[in-house]
Design a protein around this motif. Structure first.
Motif, mmCIF file in Angstrom:
data_model
loop_
_atom_site.group_PDB
_atom_site.id
_atom_site.type_symbol
_atom_site.label_atom_id
_atom_site.label_comp_id
_atom_site.label_asym_id
_atom_site.label_seq_id
_atom_site.Cartn_x
_atom_site.Cartn_y
_atom_site.Cartn_z
ATOM 1 N N GLY A 162 0.854 -1.261 -0.066
ATOM 2 C CA GLY A 162 0.075 0.029 0.010
ATOM 3 C C GLY A 162 0.998 1.046 0.164
ATOM 4 O O GLY A 162 1.761 1.389 0.828
ATOM 5 N N LEU A 163 0.528 2.141 -1.034
ATOM 6 C CA LEU A 163 1.582 3.365 -1.010
ATOM 7 C C LEU A 163 0.401 4.441 -0.483
ATOM 8 O O LEU A 163 -0.513 4.559 -0.882
ATOM 9 C CB LEU A 163 1.844 3.508 -2.421
ATOM 10 N N THR A 222 -0.490 -9.920 -15.219
ATOM 11 C CA THR A 222 1.009 -9.737 -15.259
ATOM 12 C C THR A 222 1.587 -9.959 -13.632
ATOM 13 O O THR A 222 0.786 -10.204 -12.978
ATOM 14 C CB THR A 222 1.077 -8.135 -15.346
ATOM 15 N N PRO A 223 2.957 -10.156 -13.658
ATOM 16 C CA PRO A 223 3.412 -10.645 -12.305
ATOM 17 C C PRO A 223 2.983 -9.249 -11.271
ATOM 18 O O PRO A 223 2.807 -9.511 -10.066
ATOM 19 C CB PRO A 223 4.893 -10.585 -12.427
ATOM 20 N N LEU A 224 3.014 -8.138 -11.775
ATOM 21 C CA LEU A 224 2.804 -6.857 -10.929
ATOM 22 C C LEU A 224 1.484 -6.079 -11.462
ATOM 23 O O LEU A 224 1.479 -6.081 -12.624
ATOM 24 C CB LEU A 224 4.106 -5.993 -10.975
ATOM 25 N N LEU A 225 0.766 -5.860 -10.475
ATOM 26 C CA LEU A 225 -0.374 -4.713 -10.898
ATOM 27 C C LEU A 225 -0.221 -3.579 -9.852
ATOM 28 O O LEU A 225 0.126 -3.534 -8.975
ATOM 29 C CB LEU A 225 -1.786 -5.614 -10.457
ATOM 30 N N MET A 226 -0.221 -2.634 -10.782
ATOM 31 C CA MET A 226 -0.107 -1.113 -10.072
ATOM 32 C C MET A 226 -1.480 -0.514 -10.197
ATOM 33 O O MET A 226 -1.901 -0.187 -11.322
ATOM 34 C CB MET A 226 1.132 -0.389 -10.690
ATOM 35 N N SER A 230 2.190 -9.701 -7.075
ATOM 36 C CA SER A 230 2.634 -8.574 -6.317
ATOM 37 C C SER A 230 1.542 -7.475 -6.944
ATOM 38 O O SER A 230 1.234 -7.162 -8.091
ATOM 39 C CB SER A 230 3.926 -8.123 -6.179
ATOM 40 N N CYS A 231 1.107 -6.509 -5.816
ATOM 41 C CA CYS A 231 0.419 -5.404 -6.103
ATOM 42 C C CYS A 231 0.893 -4.273 -5.356
ATOM 43 O O CYS A 231 1.301 -4.372 -4.250
ATOM 44 C CB CYS A 231 -0.985 -5.468 -5.840
ATOM 45 N N LEU A 232 0.986 -3.251 -6.194
ATOM 46 C CA LEU A 232 1.266 -1.744 -5.526
ATOM 47 C C LEU A 232 0.125 -0.835 -5.816
ATOM 48 O O LEU A 232 -0.374 -0.579 -7.009
ATOM 49 C CB LEU A 232 2.574 -1.083 -6.262
#
Length: 253
Positions: A33-34, A152-156, A185-187
């Motif tokens: 979490g940003l 995708t490996p990363l979700l933003m 992973s998620c950002l």
């Protein structure tokens, strides 16, 4: 292997420093979490990390060709504008574009990814509706589904729960947590600290000056002193049988 690595990232726009000396990595299996007050640079950080705006320092994603980057990271911006009156189903299918060659038709795996995303975001009843006729919350869910379909490996995602009703806020956060539990992973940028504490495995806190203040587990990041200095609030933070609970209480300055 890190899914995102930032080294001394900085952004200066129109002569004003927005972000300064941001370094962090995101590994598989993290739900990050940003957080930070308005104007701290959360959106700017994600856009710079993706190479969408100029920056100094290094981002592991920014220098990639667009198609290669789109296979590594899915991006859901804060804006909910949908330009074309395509169906919700078609909008979600657009998440498969990075995986298709020029003129290539959707394969069974593309259809399966689209269907899974529609189900995850509770969009079955809306699949044939024009995406331009959705409410703000419905549009947000459709755009999240498009990002999920990208696989995708990363979700933003930039404020993905904004405008959603409580049930869909919780289910969306549970979806992101499920992706992390499965090794992706998620950002995600968030203003709701209660949702962040309850669902994220890690929080990255930015100051109003665009500096990285803290990075770690929610209980380590959201100390009473930081809540006062960075957000100007006090809060109750408890962990019980139902997990961590965070509730802002009052303005401190």
């Amino acid at each position: 292997m890190s899914l995102l690595a930032l080294d001394s990232l900085g952004v200066c726009l129109r002569g004003r420093t927005i972000l300064e000396d941001i370094s962090l990595t995101i590994e598989p299996g993290e739900f990050v979490g940003l957080i930070g007050p308005n104007g701290a640079g959360k959106t700017t950080l994600m856009r710079a990390a993706l190479g969408l705006i100029p920056c100094t320092g290094r981002s592991s994603l920014a220098g990639m060709p667009p198609r290669a980057r789109a296979k590594c990271a899915a991006w859901m911006p804060q804006a909910r504008e949908i330009a074309w009156p395509v169906s919700v189903e078609t909008l979600v299918m657009l998440g498969r574009v990075p995986h298709l060659g020029a003129g290539q038709r959707a394969a069974p795996e593309d259809i399966a990814a689209t269907e899974a995303a529609i189900t995850q975001m509770d969009l079955e009843a809306l699949r044939h509706r024009a995406a331009t006729r959705l409410s703000g919350g419905e549009a947000a869910r459709a755009l999240i589904a498009r990002a999920l379909a990208q696989q995708t490996p990363l979700l933003m995602a930039d404020e993905p729960t904004a405008g959603l009703d409580p049930a869909h806020q919780i289910s969306t956060m549970e979806t992101f947590a499920g992706l992390a539990a499965a090794g992706k992973s998620c950002l995600v940028s968030l203003h709701d600290l209660g949702l962040a504490v309850r669902h994220c495995t890690r929080l990255v806190l930015l100051s109003p000056e665009g500096c990285l203040v803290a990075d770690g587990a929610p209980a380590e990041v959201l100390t009473p002193e930081r809540l006062d200095v960075v957000f100007g609030i006090s809060a109750a933070f408890r962990t019980g049988e139902d997990g961590p609970l965070f509730q802002p209480l009052r303005v401190t300055r």
